[in-house]
Each structure stands twice: as C-alpha cells, then as structure tokens.
Design a protein around this motif. Structure first.
Motif, mmCIF file in Angstrom:
data_model
loop_
_atom_site.group_PDB
_atom_site.id
_atom_site.type_symbol
_atom_site.label_atom_id
_atom_site.label_comp_id
_atom_site.label_asym_id
_atom_site.label_seq_id
_atom_site.Cartn_x
_atom_site.Cartn_y
_atom_site.Cartn_z
ATOM 1 N N GLN A 874 -4.976 4.577 -18.488
ATOM 2 C CA GLN A 874 -4.142 5.018 -17.380
ATOM 3 C C GLN A 874 -3.374 3.845 -16.769
ATOM 4 O O GLN A 874 -2.185 3.938 -16.458
ATOM 5 N N LEU A 875 -4.062 2.702 -16.570
ATOM 6 C CA LEU A 875 -3.411 1.538 -15.968
ATOM 7 C C LEU A 875 -2.315 0.995 -16.881
ATOM 8 O O LEU A 875 -1.280 0.498 -16.415
ATOM 9 N N MET A 876 -2.501 1.012 -18.201
ATOM 10 C CA MET A 876 -1.485 0.517 -19.124
ATOM 11 C C MET A 876 -0.234 1.389 -19.085
ATOM 12 O O MET A 876 0.874 0.897 -19.312
ATOM 13 N N ARG A 877 -0.379 2.653 -18.796
ATOM 14 C CA ARG A 877 0.745 3.591 -18.883
ATOM 15 C C ARG A 877 1.346 3.923 -17.514
ATOM 16 O O ARG A 877 2.358 4.636 -17.447
ATOM 17 N N ARG A 878 0.771 3.427 -16.408
ATOM 18 C CA ARG A 878 1.273 3.825 -15.087
ATOM 19 C C ARG A 878 1.126 2.649 -14.133
ATOM 20 O O ARG A 878 0.022 2.153 -13.898
ATOM 21 N N ILE A 879 2.293 2.150 -13.592
ATOM 22 C CA ILE A 879 2.310 1.033 -12.641
ATOM 23 C C ILE A 879 2.783 1.601 -11.308
ATOM 24 O O ILE A 879 3.870 2.196 -11.224
ATOM 25 N N VAL A 880 1.986 1.433 -10.241
ATOM 26 C CA VAL A 880 2.329 1.930 -8.913
ATOM 27 C C VAL A 880 2.716 0.732 -8.059
ATOM 28 O O VAL A 880 1.925 -0.201 -7.862
ATOM 29 N N VAL A 881 3.987 0.736 -7.532
ATOM 30 C CA VAL A 881 4.538 -0.390 -6.770
ATOM 31 C C VAL A 881 4.743 0.052 -5.334
ATOM 32 O O VAL A 881 5.295 1.136 -5.078
ATOM 33 N N SER A 882 4.307 -0.784 -4.382
ATOM 34 C CA SER A 882 4.477 -0.531 -2.957
ATOM 35 C C SER A 882 5.448 -1.553 -2.390
ATOM 36 O O SER A 882 5.552 -2.680 -2.896
ATOM 37 N N VAL A 883 6.203 -1.206 -1.308
ATOM 38 C CA VAL A 883 7.178 -2.098 -0.702
ATOM 39 C C VAL A 883 7.089 -1.991 0.814
ATOM 40 O O VAL A 883 6.884 -0.905 1.342
ATOM 41 N N THR A 884 7.218 -3.152 1.552
ATOM 42 C CA THR A 884 7.254 -3.207 3.019
ATOM 43 C C THR A 884 8.399 -4.123 3.428
ATOM 44 O O THR A 884 8.866 -4.953 2.651
ATOM 45 N N ASP A 885 8.885 -3.917 4.733
ATOM 46 C CA ASP A 885 9.886 -4.846 5.263
ATOM 47 C C ASP A 885 9.184 -5.955 6.045
ATOM 48 O O ASP A 885 7.959 -5.974 6.159
ATOM 49 N N CYS A 886 9.998 -6.881 6.642
ATOM 50 C CA CYS A 886 9.427 -8.034 7.350
ATOM 51 C C CYS A 886 9.551 -7.896 8.853
ATOM 52 O O CYS A 886 9.508 -8.898 9.592
ATOM 53 N N GLY A 887 9.758 -6.692 9.312
ATOM 54 C CA GLY A 887 9.876 -6.479 10.745
ATOM 55 C C GLY A 887 8.551 -6.685 11.449
ATOM 56 O O GLY A 887 7.512 -6.929 10.846
ATOM 57 N N ARG A 888 8.641 -6.553 12.826
ATOM 58 C CA ARG A 888 7.424 -6.689 13.641
ATOM 59 C C ARG A 888 7.238 -5.407 14.450
ATOM 60 O O ARG A 888 7.993 -5.195 15.419
ATOM 61 N N PRO A 889 6.313 -4.570 14.078
ATOM 62 C CA PRO A 889 5.431 -4.685 12.911
ATOM 63 C C PRO A 889 6.181 -4.273 11.648
ATOM 64 O O PRO A 889 7.180 -3.574 11.722
ATOM 65 N N PRO A 890 5.667 -4.671 10.467
ATOM 66 C CA PRO A 890 6.353 -4.300 9.213
ATOM 67 C C PRO A 890 6.200 -2.810 8.937
ATOM 68 O O PRO A 890 5.203 -2.190 9.300
ATOM 69 N N LEU A 891 7.194 -2.250 8.270
ATOM 70 C CA LEU A 891 7.168 -0.836 7.887
ATOM 71 C C LEU A 891 7.058 -0.731 6.381
ATOM 72 O O LEU A 891 7.758 -1.439 5.648
#
Length: 1159
Positions: A874-891
C-alpha cells in the motif's frame, strides 16, 4: 332394547352329543326322545346361573350305556351337560337380543336304519330360503340375513332329507315353521298431523277439542289403550286406565309436578274400579307413575299454564279445567302443548320407544271488556301563558283489553269551555296514550280553572269509560303598567326655588294582587329632580341654569309587582335669565404661516358665544397682547368670527423657537358689558434656504479584512444652518454608494459592514456619501463626501492543491533518489501567510519530499511490486502529502493530496504451484479422457511475465496422462487398470512467458482406486468327497479355496449353498468356506449329493460378482435299518354275517435299504 322378563330367549344352537360305549359289532345308533328336539326349548333370560334347565332323554335299541355331552362354541359357553344323567344346567347369564346373522336356531334330525351310505343323511331346503340355511351334514339351521318382524312374522320351510345310497337314494320331506318374535325397535307415531285448533275465551269448562290417535309403528294397528295423566292446580293426578300393551301418553306443560296414584289391591296386579275411576294396579307401574313428573313448557308458547287443559286418555278429548280469559297475559298468545306417547314393555315399564308432537291452541277474543282509563281523575296546573298546542303534562292512558274490532272506541271531552282544549287521538284501537293540548290562548283573569268529563265510548251502549279532568291556571304577570299620558310637559324659570313640586305622573296595571301594584323610578337618576316611587310626584332638588340646560327630558319607569315595566316621559323647559359672559369655543387657538410670506395672509379664525339672549349676546374682538411683532398683526370680524391676519413678511431665524404668542379679548353688549380672553399661538414655518455641509470633503481609513459583519467603520456628520426640524440638522438623511459590503445609518451617519470582507477578493473600496435635508423636490439641499477604505491582510486562507490527485507510472526496483513527481499547492494570502510547506503524512519509508518545492523522490528502500506485505504494498503505491502555510497560527490544507503510483512489472518471480505436490485418486476402468486433477500455479508478475503454461517432464516410462498447457487439467489417455498399475508419479513443469522465462517443477501422485471388476475364482472348481452315512453332526466335509483379485470389500467373500441341498443336510461357513454336515446322513434316503456352492464378493449392491464350485458327496452305507410293515395299522369293516375263515386283510412288509450287515 331388552324384552320383558318371562319372554322367550333367542334360540341358542345346543348341539347335544350321545356317545355309545360299546365295543361289540352290529351296534345301532341311539336317539333323543325330548319334545324340544322337534320344536325348541323355551328358557327365561333371567334364569339363575347354575340352574337346571332340562334333562336329556335318549334310547338305545341295543341297550348299551349312553354318555351325554354338548358341542359347539356358543352352546358350550352357556350350557353344560352331566355325562351320565343328561341334566343340562346354565353356565352364565342369558340376554335376549335380536338374532344376528350366522346364529344357529334349530337342529333338524332325520334317521335312516340302513347301514353305510344308505344310512347317511344329507339335508337341504326345498326350495332354498333367502333368510335361512341348513348344514347339509349336521342339519343345523342358521340365520343368513337380518330378520324384520314388521315385514314377516313367520316362515314356512320344507326340509328335504336324502340318504347317500349310490344306486337308489331315498328322501323324505318335513315342514319347519319358524315364528319371528317382535322386539321393540320402532317408535310409536301420531297420525293426522299437524294438530291445532281455536277456542273462544268464553267457552265453558269441559268443552273439548279432539286429539287424534297414536299408533305403534311396529304393530301396525291403532292402540286406544291409554294411561291418562291429568294435572290439577294442586299438582295431583288420579285418573288412569290400563290394559295389555298400552301406550303411555303424558301431557307436557310449564313447571314440574308430582303425580299421585293409589290402589285398593294390596298386590296391585289387576285393574280395580273405584267411584267410576280406573286406578293403576301394577306394582311396577304404580312405582313408576309416582315419579312421572315430566311436564315441560315450550319456548314458542306458555304451555299448559295453570293446568287450564286436561287430556282424556280414553276418548282423546282435550278439555278445559276452568274459565279461559284471553285478556289474561298468560293466555293471550295461545298455547303450545307438547304431547308425548311412550310404548310400555310387557311388564308395564316404559320403554325407550316414544313419540312427541305439539298441539297449537289459539284463544279467540269476544267483546267482553269496556275501555278503561288508567285513572278515574286527572288534575294538573299549567301557566296561563301556555301556548296554543302546548301538551298538558298528564299521563292519560286508555285501553280496551279486547283485540281487533272489539277494541275500537272513540274518546272526547265534555264540559263548559271544553273547546279551549283538544285531545288526540280520538279514534283508538286497543291501547293508546291521550294527549290534551291547549286550543286557544288562556287568561287567568278571565277563567282561572277548568273541569271536564273524559269519555271513551264503544259502539255497545254499556261499554263506556269515564274520567274527570281538572285544569287549574297559574296566574302570571301578563299585563304591563300604562301611564295616563304619553308625555308630561312643564316650564320653569332657571331661578326656581329648590324643593318646588314640578308635576305628578300616574300609571295603572290590569293584573290583580301584587302584580297590579305600580312603583315609579327614574331610568337614569337625574341630578336636579327626585321622584316619589309610590305617588309619582317629581320635585326640584337643585338650581336650574338656562345656559347649561334649557330642557330636561326625564324617563320615568312604572314597574308592577311582577317586575314588568313601562316607560313614560316628562319634559321640563327652563326659561332664561341674563347672567352669562361671552365664552370662546376653544380654550386656545393655534395659527401658522411660512417665513418670508410675501403678501397679507389670514393666520387664524376664532369665535366666542354668549348664552344670553339678544342684545346681551352681541360680541366684539381685539388683540390685547403679543410676544413679538405686535404691529405685524390685525383682527377683524367676519361672519361672526374674529379673523387674525399678518401684514408684513416674517423671518423664522429671528424668532425664538419660531413661535409668536397673542392674547385676544371678546366683549358682549350688555350693561355693564361682560368679556373674556383666549390665548392664540402663531407658529412660523421655516423655509429651506441652507444646505447640509460635511466637516471634511473626503475621509481615508484602513480596517482588517476579518472585521465582523455589522461592525462600525466610520461616523460622518453634516450640519444645516436651518433651525427647523423640517429643514435643519434633525432633518438630514445620509446615503451611501460604491459597494454593497457597506451601509450607512440614514440618521446617525454611522458606516458599518454588511458582510464579511475578503482582501484576497478586493483590497480597497471608494464610497460616496450624500447628506440631504428635509426639502422636497427642487427645494431639497444636498452635501457630498468621499470615503476611501483599505483592507489589511490576515492569515485566513488555507493552502489548496492544484491538479490533485496525481497518477504516475514507476518501474519497480527504481534506484534511490530518483524523481517521482512534484506536487503543487497555493495560498492567496500575502507574505508568510501565503508561504506553504510540504510533508508526507503518514510517513512513507519508500519516498521523500522537498518541503519547499514539493518534489518527491525515491528513498532507497527497495520497490518490489510483488511484495507480499499488504501494508508495504500500500505504501509503495500510495503517497499522501500534507501542506501548511507559515501564518500565525499556520493553516493546514483541508485535505491531503494523494499520489497514486503504478509500479511497472519486471520478470523477477518464478511460478508457484498452489496445489502440488498432491495425491489424486481416480477409479479404474474409466474411459480415456477422464479428468484426473486440475493443476494450479501462479506467478506474481503481471502480463507475459505472469502468464503460466504447463507441461509434463519428458522421459517418463508410460504416458497414460496428458496435461492441458493452459488450464493445467490432467486427463487420462488410456483405460486404467489397478490390478496392472496401482499408482503413477507425474512430474509437472510450470513456466512463465517472460524473457528470459522462469519455471518451477512439482510432483502429482495419481492413485488408481479399485472397482469390483474381478470374479471370485475357486481352486479347484470341482470337489469329490465320500462320507459314511453315520458321520457325526457338524462334521467337516471340505474346505473351499476361492480368491478375488480385487481388494477391500470387493475382495471380501461370502459362501452359500445354492443347489443340491434340498433336505438341508449340509451347511457352508459364511466366511471360511468350510462345508459341514448339519444332521446325520441316511444313505437309504439319499445316497449321494451334488452341492452347488457360490462365492459372492462384498462389492456395491447391484454390482456384486460371484463364482461357483461343485462338491460331489458320496454317502457310504452302514447297517442301521430293520424290516418294517408298509402300513402302521390296518382297519377294515366286515358285515355281521360274514362266514368263518374268510380273508379280512393282507399285511405287507419291506426293508428301507439294502443293508447287508449283520442283523
């Protein structure tokens, strides 16, 4: 149904036996001399057990001793015979019953003195009978069909007796009469049904109505021998009669009664006549009738109520016991009498044979009743106000108890003023309720009470009903008081002295008593006058004032003792005296005009009045005071009004509050003159001659973009030099243009947001604000200002993905740090609020990501497409990427981006067998091409790399099997024989289609299963054995040898002797195949045996196989027999006159075998 005691029992077949005890020759047969052998023997069924019923008598011509006996199953149960004396006694109780089919009833006996066949007698009926049969040898007559006394009471049969001589048979005839005795098996019946009659209610007692006959259906003749049970009111019944075989008739009605009978005969055996009455005299019948109490009513009618009817059992007449009144509720619906007939047994006891019928009697009415009221006098009190048609609350009921035309009559009222009331109905049949109703209006003051006679008349003069009716009227207050005048009128000076009598009113009431007494009252209790309630005198109680009230109209109420009222009017006119000053119509006046009015204008009109009469009421006006601009105002008189006008333009801004206050005086022409003043307020209206003005021409402000909806942004203020509310500061209205996200309070000038703002959507707003005063149209004045609003950024946006999800192809085994793909997310905020950071969540050991650029690379962990670990795959076939901004607080982005990796295959896996090695089984004898086993192998690679084909390894000694290269199905190529090759070992190769190809090898073991295809075989097939005939029991003759090439149950053998063993001398072991002797042999009976033996295997049912062998057994002789006669006894008959030395019999002897041994 049992017959009476003493009747003949049914005929029992009593077969009596005589035995001659005599060894001599020439003996003659004995014979019976009892009479009942020609007829029958009569025995009472109540004969005690053990009693002697008869004695048999017989004679023997040779005077030999005789022995008596009884034969036959049924006769032996009931009777026994003393063998010497011939006395017959009873063994068990008798019970007469209908003769059943098959019962012997008589024995016919015919004797023939001849000897041999000539003396043997056969019996028959001539002609044959349908109901009886006779035993041809024994002469026993029996019933062969059910008998019916009601059809045939006797049978006359002819019996033929014939001897059996072959040359010249002789015969004789005899008559047999069979009398059928009756049993009570049918009920009596009534004839001439149905029974019904009518009787007049005035019929005298002893009048009769005929009751038809009753017959016994089984006798077929009418019986007029009745037992009469007659009931009187005390419940006593005394009349009765009796002769032989009577029917018992009982009268049924409602209730239970006790019957009493008496007899003058102590033994009560014969009828006894006493005082003209027949009294029962049978003891058993007396006992019965003392308890014969069954008189029961029917649901359809009252039955024999009060014993009004009696039934004469001799004449069959139904008579009255007393007077019959149809109007009696017990008799009005008639009578339904139930009559029961019961047949008596011979002993006078009631049998179960009975019959019941009903007798309907209807009572006919005669006109013997006059109409009757339910009361002789009726009294009632009603109000005199009862309306026409009102029904008086009287329960008057009239009834003529007769029925039909006999109950028709008329009802009417007689008396003074009887026309004031009406009655209904007036024509009546039977019974009715009479209603008395008011016919005209009633008046207590005219007629206070009524008294009438109420008659009910039939057409017969003396059939008259009478009752008195008294009606009292209740006095009601039905008259109102009446004034002597419709209007009382009088005049007074306004200065008349208090206490003066003004006038007297008077009213009368026609009612009597307290209802006619009148009292007086004012309707509204006036302030200036009083009223005496008894005399009606009106007195002045306060001073009058012409100017206040010139006329008084008083409403006077005349009320009687019952509360009824009438109103009258009294008018009092007040005369004027001069005593009033002028009075303005209003306490103050208000006028208005606009500033800068260019011409003279009327400002206000006012008016004063004087209540005095001319000339004292003539008035003049003047302005006596002014708060400002006195010289600007004038007052004149026009049409009785004082008119104030202005003669110079006014300036609103020079006045305090824009108001001028005047005082105006009014003066009359009296002497001395009288005057009064009134304040006048003049309001000056402002003109709109000044525009609104803002404090600044423009405004610049900044706000955060997350400002709440409805929050205040700015307060604006404009001023107006006009001082009025209409055009001044208070009249200013604000408005806003430029954006719907803002609004302004029209009165306060407060600018607020209308919704949430978003800098990313719009960062700056320019608004135009207007302020307008209260002018209308072209007179309205306007001021304008500009407002510039700039939004400041906040971190209010989440990063969002572009092109998500991501799909890429990647070859397995890719080297470390190889580029996979780049993910992209954007954030519209500014600065750090819009800077994004990438990460893999959850962590993935196979890949890494640049947090700034979003580029994904391989980590160096081996990528194996066929990795069996499900989580790693499953890990070889599926990559889950998360993203946040640099605000205060970050979103963080609301969702993660998924990279789906399609791993491309390399041929790096060998095929793998899923079900080998394996042992497959197949039955022998199946045809070539039969399926043996399905080989399954898989290759984890895909495409051609994972495509598997099958083959068998070359070099095998026998190719009895093939494998399908695609499906892996193994089939046979020849018919298999387990007995030849029981097991095969096949090497199977599985290869993929990769380049280069990969393969695997395994073994399939094929085990051939046995079927029952071999016959049991004996070795040898023929056996020869010799045995002496005196061998012992269970002697071992021979052991058989048999084999079966099959295995298991198919080879398990069982042995049987199937031939040559008719006398059962031999047996064979079921399993061991050993032949043995069962009993001793006898050569003289059977000298040799040829035994056929069969071996059967234990194969499946229906497919078992057999083998046979033959055993020849020769029996050797031993000396074991003596000579014997050919017969065990010899018996002959010789005539008594045979000569001496005559040959009587010849005896023969024989030897059973050819024994040659010693004796």
């Amino acid at each position: 149904m049992k017959p009476p005691v003493g009747a003949a029992s049914r005929l029992l077949p009593l077969l009596l036996l005589l035995e001659l005890v005599c060894p001599g020759q020439g003996n003659r047969l004995p014979y019976f001399i009892n009479y009942f052998f020609d007829t029958y023997l009569l025995i009472n069924e109540d004969t005690p057990v053990g009693s002697s019923v008869t004695q048999l008598l017989a004679r023997d011509l040779d005077n030999d001793p005789l022995v008596y006996g009884v034969v036959g199953e049924e006769a032996s149960r009931f009777f026994a015979v003393e063998s010497v004396t011939g006395v017959v006694w009873l063994r068990q109780p008798l019970d007469r019953e209908n003769t059943p089919v098959g019962t012997p009833i008589f024995i016919v006996n015919a004797t023939d003195p001849d000897q041999g066949a000539g003396g043997s007698v056969l019996y028959s009926f001539q002609p044959p009978s349908d109901f009886f049969a006779i035993d041809s040898g024994r002469g026993i007559v029996s019933v062969i069909r059910e008998l019916d006394y009601e059809v045939t009471q006797a049978y006359q049969l002819q019996v033929n007796a014939t001897d059996q001589d072959k040359n010249k048979p002789l015969s004789t005839l005899a008559n047999l009469a069979i009398i059928i005795t009756d049993v009570q098996d049918m009920d009596p019946i009534f004839i001439n049904l149905p029974y019904s009659t009518n009787i007049y209610e005035n019929s005298p007692p002893e009048g009769s109505s005929l009751l038809p006959d009753t017959v016994d259906a089984q006798e077929g003749i009418a019986h007029r021998n009745w037992k009469s049970l007659v009931e009187d009111l005390s419940g006593r019944m005394e009349t009765s009669s009796a002769i032989s075989n009577p029917l018992l008739i009982s009268l049924k009605g409602q209730g239970d009664f006790t019957l009493t009978f008496k007899s003058t005969d102590p033994d009560c055996k014969y009828p006894v006549f006493e005082d003209g009455r027949i009294i029962y005299s049978s003891n058993s019948l007396c006992n019965l009738l003392e308890r014969f109490t069954q008189i029961v009513g029917e649901s359809a009618g009252p039955g024999n109520t009060n014993s009004i009817f009696a039934l004469d059992y001799i004449s069959g007449a139904l008579t009255l016991n007393g007077p019959l009144d149809r109007e009696n509720p017990l008799y009005s619906s008639g009578f339904i009498l139930t009559v029961k007939g019961t047949e008596l047994n011979d002993d006078r006891t009631p049998s179960n044979a009975s019959v019941t019928t009903t007798f309907h009697i209807l009572v006919i009415d005669i006109n013997d009743n006059a109409p009757e009221f339910n009361s002789s006098e009726y009294s009632v009190a009603i109000t005199e106000l009862a309306q026409v048609g009102f029904a008086l609350p009287l329960f008057i009921q009239v009834q003529d108890k007769d029925e039909g035309p006999n109950s028709v009559f008329e009802v009417y009222l007689v008396g003074n003023n009887s026309n004031h009331f009406i009655i209904s109905p007036t024509s009546i049949q039977g019974k009715a309720d009479i209603r008395v109703r008011v016919a005209v209006p009633l008046d207590f003051e005219t007629i206070p009470r009524y008294e009438f006679s109420l008659f009910a008349n039939e057409s017969i003069p003396d059939h008259v009903g009478f009752a008195r009716v008294k009606i009292n009227l209740i006095n009601e207050n039905d008259n109102r008081p009446v004034f002597s005048k419709a209007l009382y009128n009088v005049s007074l000076l306004e200065n008349t002295t208090v206490g003066t009598t003004v006038l007297q009113v008077h009213a009368t009431d026609n009612d009597v008593g307290t209802y006619g007494k009148v009292s007086y009252f004012f309707s509204d209790d006036p302030d200036h006058f009083s009223l005496d309630k008894d005399t009606g005198v009106i007195v002045l109680t306060a001073r009058l004032d012409f100017e206040t009230m010139q006329r008084y109209t008083l409403t006077v109420i005349a009320r009687d003792g019952g509360g009824e009222e009438t109103t009258g009017r009294a008018r009092i006119n007040v005369l004027d005296v001069n005593d009033n000053v002028p009075t303005f119509q209003k306490e103050a006046y208000l006028g208005a005009l606009r500033e800068n009015e260019p011409s003279v204008a009327q400002v206000v009109r006012l008016r004063a009045s004087d209540e005095d009469s001319p000339p004292n009421n003539q008035i003049s006006y003047s302005i006596v005071q002014a708060s400002a601009f006195r010289e600007y105002f004038d007052i004149t008189v026009s049409e009785g009004y004082g008119v104030i006008s202005v003669n110079h333009p006014l300036d609103y801004e020079q006045l305090a509050n824009g108001v001028i206050y005047l005082t105006v005086m009014a003066k009359d022409a009296g002497n001395p003159p009288l005057n009064s003043t009134v304040p006048v307020t003049i309001e000056v209206f402002d003109e709109n001659d000044n525009p609104p003005t803002f404090s600044k021409p423009s405004y610049v402000i900044t706000v955060l973009e997350d400002i709440m909806a409805g929050a205040t942004v700015l307060f604006l203020n404009a001023t107006d030099l006009d001082k009025s509310r209409e055009y001044g500061q208070e009249s200013i209205i604000y408005s806003l243009e430029g954006s719907s996200h803002f609004r302004i309070n029209a009165r306060s000038g407060e600018i607020t947001t209308t919704s949430l703002l978003d800098r990313e959507a719009k960062s700056e707003y320019i608004l135009i604000v207007r302020a307008v005063d209260g002018g209308v149209g072209h007179h309205q004045k306007t001021g304008i200002a500009m407002v510039n609003i700039t939004l400041l950024d906040i971190n209010d946006n989440y990063p969002t993905w572009k092109d998500e999800p991501y799909f890429i192809n990647l070859v397995e085994m890719t080297p470390p740090n190889s580029d996979v793909t780049t993910v992209v997310a954007v954030d519209p905020d500014l600065g750090e609020n819009g800077t994004v950071v990438y990460s893999i969540r959850p962590p993935n050991k196979f890949y890494t990501i640049n947090s700034t650029t979003g580029k994904i690379r391989t980590s160096g962990v081996l990528l194996d497409r066929e990795n069996p670990n499900a989580q790693e795959a499953q890990l070889m076939r599926r990559i889950v990427v998360s993203v946040t901004d640099c605000g205060r607080p970050p979103l963080r982005a609301t969702s993660s981006a998924t990279v789906f990796v399609n791993l491309l295959d390399l041929n790096d896996n060998d095929p793998t067998f899923q079900n080998l090695p394996f042992v497959a089984e197949i039955a022998e004898g199946l045809p070539a091409g039969s399926s043996v086993f399905q080989v399954v192998a898989i290759d984890l690679d895909e495409g051609p790399n994972g495509q598997v084909s099958y083959r068998m390894q070359v070099g095998m000694p026998r190719m009895d099997f093939l494998i399908n290269s695609t499906s892996g199905l193994v089939t046979s190529t020849a018919v298999l024989d387990r007995e030849r090759i029981p097991e095969y070992y096949l090497r199977v190769v599985a290869s993929d289609a990769g380049a280069p190809a990969k393969s695997s090898t395994s073994t399939l073991t094929v085990k051939v299963l046995d079927v029952n295809d071999e016959n049991p075989t004996f070795y040898p097939a023929v056996y020869n054995v010799s045995l002496p005939e005196d061998v012992a029991r269970d002697f071992k003759v021979v052991r058989l040898n048999c084999t079966d090439a099959d295995i298991g149950l198919n080879a398990e053998l069982s042995y049987f002797i199937t031939g040559g063993n008719q006398d059962g001398k031999f047996s064979v072991g079921f399993r061991d195949g050993v032949v043995r002797t069962v009993v001793s042999l006898d050569r003289e009976t059977v000298a040799s045996y040829t035994l056929i033996l069969e071996a059967i295997d234990n194969g499946p049912t229906g497919n078992r196989r057999t083998g046979t062998a033959t055993v020849f057994v020769t029996v050797l002789d031993v000396n074991d027999n003596r000579p014997i006669f050919l017969q065990s006894s010899y018996e002959v008959s010789v005539p008594e006159d045979i000569p001496a030395a005559s040959s009587i019999v010849q005896a023969r002897g024989s030897s059973l075998g050819w024994d040659w041994g010693p004796p």
